[in-house]
Design a protein around this motif. Structure first.
Motif, PDB file in Angstrom:
ATOM      1  N   ARG A   1       8.481  60.352  12.050  1.00 41.39           N
ATOM      2  CA  ARG A   1       7.287  60.235  12.898  1.00 41.39           C
ATOM      3  C   ARG A   1       6.755  58.907  12.620  1.00 41.39           C
ATOM      4  O   ARG A   1       6.638  58.192  11.806  1.00 41.39           O
ATOM      5  N   LEU A   2       6.444  58.413  14.151  1.00 40.12           N
ATOM      6  CA  LEU A   2       6.024  56.924  13.966  1.00 40.12           C
ATOM      7  C   LEU A   2       4.451  57.289  13.829  1.00 40.12           C
ATOM      8  O   LEU A   2       3.734  57.655  14.411  1.00 40.12           O
ATOM      9  N   ASN A   3       3.925  56.035  12.948  1.00 36.49           N
ATOM     10  CA  ASN A   3       2.576  56.075  12.806  1.00 36.49           C
ATOM     11  C   ASN A   3       1.927  55.209  13.811  1.00 36.49           C
ATOM     12  O   ASN A   3       2.093  53.851  13.367  1.00 36.49           O
ATOM     13  N   LEU A   4       1.420  55.481  14.791  1.00 37.93           N
ATOM     14  CA  LEU A   4       0.794  54.965  16.030  1.00 37.93           C
ATOM     15  C   LEU A   4      -0.611  54.173  15.542  1.00 37.93           C
ATOM     16  O   LEU A   4      -1.392  53.399  16.393  1.00 37.93           O
ATOM     17  N   ASP A   5      -1.201  54.642  14.285  1.00 41.49           N
ATOM     18  CA  ASP A   5      -2.441  53.735  13.947  1.00 41.49           C
ATOM     19  C   ASP A   5      -2.135  52.160  13.498  1.00 41.49           C
ATOM     20  O   ASP A   5      -2.866  51.262  13.121  1.00 41.49           O
ATOM     21  N   ILE A   6      -0.668  51.855  13.522  1.00 38.25           N
ATOM     22  CA  ILE A   6      -0.296  50.641  13.199  1.00 38.25           C
ATOM     23  C   ILE A   6       0.544  50.102  14.471  1.00 38.25           C
ATOM     24  O   ILE A   6       1.599  50.660  14.769  1.00 38.25           O
ATOM     25  N   LYS A   7      -0.008  49.123  14.916  1.00 41.69           N
ATOM     26  CA  LYS A   7       0.502  48.640  16.344  1.00 41.69           C
ATOM     27  C   LYS A   7       0.854  47.020  16.301  1.00 41.69           C
ATOM     28  O   LYS A   7       0.870  46.636  17.256  1.00 41.69           O
ATOM     29  N   GLY A   8       0.863  46.471  15.204  1.00 43.63           N
ATOM     30  CA  GLY A   8       1.236  44.988  15.390  1.00 43.63           C
ATOM     31  C   GLY A   8      -0.077  43.829  15.577  1.00 43.63           C
ATOM     32  O   GLY A   8      -1.135  44.563  16.142  1.00 43.63           O
ATOM     33  N   HIS A   9       0.187  43.040  15.413  1.00 44.38           N
ATOM     34  CA  HIS A   9      -0.977  41.799  15.788  1.00 44.38           C
ATOM     35  C   HIS A   9      -0.531  40.555  15.789  1.00 44.38           C
ATOM     36  O   HIS A   9       0.619  40.177  15.892  1.00 44.38           O
ATOM     37  N   ARG A  10      -1.494  39.683  16.307  1.00 43.87           N
ATOM     38  CA  ARG A  10      -1.321  38.240  16.501  1.00 43.87           C
ATOM     39  C   ARG A  10      -1.061  37.308  15.106  1.00 43.87           C
ATOM     40  O   ARG A  10      -1.604  37.793  14.066  1.00 43.87           O
ATOM     41  N   VAL A  11      -0.121  36.136  15.163  1.00 46.35           N
ATOM     42  CA  VAL A  11      -0.106  35.512  14.188  1.00 46.35           C
ATOM     43  C   VAL A  11      -0.110  34.131  14.920  1.00 46.35           C
ATOM     44  O   VAL A  11       0.231  33.965  15.951  1.00 46.35           O
ATOM     45  N   SER A  12      -0.243  32.877  14.060  1.00 47.06           N
ATOM     46  CA  SER A  12      -0.223  31.513  14.822  1.00 47.06           C
ATOM     47  C   SER A  12      -0.496  30.648  13.543  1.00 47.06           C
ATOM     48  O   SER A  12      -0.224  30.845  12.290  1.00 47.06           O
ATOM     49  N   ASP A  13      -0.903  29.436  13.884  1.00 48.56           N
ATOM     50  CA  ASP A  13      -1.312  28.359  12.960  1.00 48.56           C
ATOM     51  C   ASP A  13      -2.632  28.872  12.459  1.00 48.56           C
ATOM     52  O   ASP A  13      -3.280  29.601  13.212  1.00 48.56           O
ATOM     53  N   PHE A  14      -2.929  28.918  11.227  1.00 47.12           N
ATOM     54  CA  PHE A  14      -4.039  29.395  10.724  1.00 47.12           C
ATOM     55  C   PHE A  14      -5.305  28.655  11.064  1.00 47.12           C
ATOM     56  O   PHE A  14      -5.548  27.646  11.289  1.00 47.12           O
ATOM     57  N   PRO A  15      -6.299  29.558  11.410  1.00 53.15           N
ATOM     58  CA  PRO A  15      -6.423  31.152  11.311  1.00 53.15           C
ATOM     59  C   PRO A  15      -6.337  31.941  12.891  1.00 53.15           C
ATOM     60  O   PRO A  15      -6.925  31.266  13.638  1.00 53.15           O
ATOM     61  N   HIS A  16      -5.275  32.642  12.965  1.00 50.31           N
ATOM     62  CA  HIS A  16      -4.927  33.548  14.206  1.00 50.31           C
ATOM     63  C   HIS A  16      -6.362  34.329  14.590  1.00 50.31           C
ATOM     64  O   HIS A  16      -6.320  34.475  16.186  1.00 50.31           O
ATOM     65  N   SER A  17      -7.131  34.454  13.863  1.00 48.93           N
ATOM     66  CA  SER A  17      -8.289  35.313  14.079  1.00 48.93           C
ATOM     67  C   SER A  17      -9.324  34.814  15.205  1.00 48.93           C
ATOM     68  O   SER A  17      -9.908  35.658  15.884  1.00 48.93           O
ATOM     69  N   ILE A  18      -9.143  33.594  15.591  1.00 46.58           N
ATOM     70  CA  ILE A  18      -9.954  33.042  16.512  1.00 46.58           C
ATOM     71  C   ILE A  18      -9.587  33.659  17.930  1.00 46.58           C
ATOM     72  O   ILE A  18     -10.396  33.431  18.740  1.00 46.58           O
ATOM     73  N   TYR A  19      -8.370  34.014  18.134  1.00 42.86           N
ATOM     74  CA  TYR A  19      -8.004  34.298  19.546  1.00 42.86           C
ATOM     75  C   TYR A  19      -8.212  35.823  19.800  1.00 42.86           C
ATOM     76  O   TYR A  19      -8.341  35.856  21.410  1.00 42.86           O
ATOM     77  N   LYS A  20      -8.563  36.368  19.066  1.00 39.75           N
ATOM     78  CA  LYS A  20      -9.252  37.826  19.341  1.00 39.75           C
ATOM     79  C   LYS A  20      -8.211  38.643  20.241  1.00 39.75           C
ATOM     80  O   LYS A  20      -8.530  39.048  21.450  1.00 39.75           O
ATOM     81  N   ALA A  21      -6.907  38.489  19.758  1.00 42.68           N
ATOM     82  CA  ALA A  21      -5.917  39.304  20.803  1.00 42.68           C
ATOM     83  C   ALA A  21      -5.841  40.612  20.543  1.00 42.68           C
ATOM     84  O   ALA A  21      -5.115  41.450  21.491  1.00 42.68           O
ATOM     85  N   GLY A  22      -6.531  41.277  19.682  1.00 44.08           N
ATOM     86  CA  GLY A  22      -6.196  42.931  19.444  1.00 44.08           C
ATOM     87  C   GLY A  22      -4.762  43.058  18.899  1.00 44.08           C
ATOM     88  O   GLY A  22      -4.005  42.420  18.503  1.00 44.08           O
ATOM     89  N   SER A  23      -4.423  44.382  18.915  1.00 45.82           N
ATOM     90  CA  SER A  23      -3.094  45.000  18.471  1.00 45.82           C
ATOM     91  C   SER A  23      -2.088  44.684  19.595  1.00 45.82           C
ATOM     92  O   SER A  23      -2.348  44.741  20.731  1.00 45.82           O
ATOM     93  N   LEU A  24      -0.929  44.486  18.977  1.00 50.00           N
ATOM     94  CA  LEU A  24       0.261  44.394  19.922  1.00 50.00           C
ATOM     95  C   LEU A  24       0.363  45.548  20.725  1.00 50.00           C
ATOM     96  O   LEU A  24       0.638  45.347  22.281  1.00 50.00           O
ATOM     97  N   GLY A  25       0.327  46.681  20.251  1.00 52.11           N
ATOM     98  CA  GLY A  25       0.459  48.003  20.867  1.00 52.11           C
ATOM     99  C   GLY A  25      -0.413  48.372  22.235  1.00 52.11           C
ATOM    100  O   GLY A  25      -0.356  49.099  23.025  1.00 52.11           O
ATOM    101  N   ASP A  26      -1.563  47.564  21.951  1.00 56.83           N
ATOM    102  CA  ASP A  26      -2.523  47.609  23.330  1.00 56.83           C
ATOM    103  C   ASP A  26      -2.634  46.434  24.149  1.00 56.83           C
ATOM    104  O   ASP A  26      -3.327  46.289  25.031  1.00 56.83           O
ATOM    105  N   PHE A  27      -1.598  45.379  23.883  1.00 54.11           N
ATOM    106  CA  PHE A  27      -1.631  44.198  24.816  1.00 54.11           C
ATOM    107  C   PHE A  27      -0.878  44.429  26.135  1.00 54.11           C
ATOM    108  O   PHE A  27       0.288  44.639  26.003  1.00 54.11           O
TER     109      PHE A  27
END
Length: 224
Positions: free
Chosen positions: A164-190
């Protein structure tokens, strides 16, 4: 003050794809070095402390997301759930490690699952998480799918493989630190095809018994 909205696949002026790959490689190497030192009888807190010491010895810049170590039934937990510090690893058990580490200003994020005994089902679960990750990554390389289609494919393949795949876990952005400024959301919703070197594909599966699971994550890059 006016807020500037950056594109979800933006990077900073210091970004280097080569450095992202080095950060990925160092983080995965750290996962395996730490796993080799974890023994039955340890608690999750002891394993976390061991991991931090190992990362410091490897010369990390910093930790950018908390060290996650899960033993036994805790392998069913998702990222946002706290570790159980007193949970003890058994002789015939399963565990995973998830690290988010900055190396040379770039974010590495890697995770893998390990087994302490000879339980065939647990070993199969750990290997299935790796296999499923590879199949989804290969699908992205071949067909340039967007995030929702990638995770739909992952769910279908997981079911076909007997997990069973857990679809609460859907991947995310990374980059040069900090990636969080890009507000990209989950990979599974991109809704676009993820660019190379900017996204972590996360795979978390569970045994249908509901007793344990497995986790694998790595950086999506165009060349395997």
């Amino acid at each position: 003050m006016t807020s500037i909205s950056l594109p979800p696949q933006a990077v900073g002026s210091a970004f280097s794809l080569d450095k992202m790959i080095v950060a990925r490689d160092k983080t995965m190497a750290a996962v395996r070095r730490i796993a080799a030192q974890i023994r039955p009888g340890m608690t999750e807190q002891q394993a976390k402390d061991l991991a931090k010491a190992e990362l410091e010895s490897m010369g990390m810049d910093r930790i950018w997301h908390g060290i996650i170590v899960r033993f036994g039934r805790s392998t069913l937990k998702i990222f946002k759930q706290q570790i159980d510090p007193d949970n003890v690893l058994l002789d015939d058990d399963i565990f995973f490690i998830d690290l988010g580490i900055v190396w040379d200003g770039h974010e590495g994020d890697a995770g893998d699952t390990f087994v302490t005994g000879d339980n065939a089902r647990k070993r199969a679960c750990a290997e299935a998480a790796r296999q499923l990750w590879q199949e989804v990554a290969d699908k992205w390389r071949r067909e340039r799918l967007a995030g929702p289609a990638l995770y739909q494919y992952a769910a279908e393949r997981a079911e076909a493989m007997g997990w069973r795949l857990n679809l609460d876990i859907k991947g995310h952005r990374v980059s040069d630190f900090p990636h969080s400024i890009y507000k990209a959301g989950s990979l599974g919703d991109f809704a676009q095809c993820p660019d190379t070197g900017l996204w972590i594909l996360e795979i978390q599966i569970a045994d249908p018994s509901g007793e344990f699971g497995a986790f694998y994550e790595d950086l999506l890059v165009s060349e395997s």
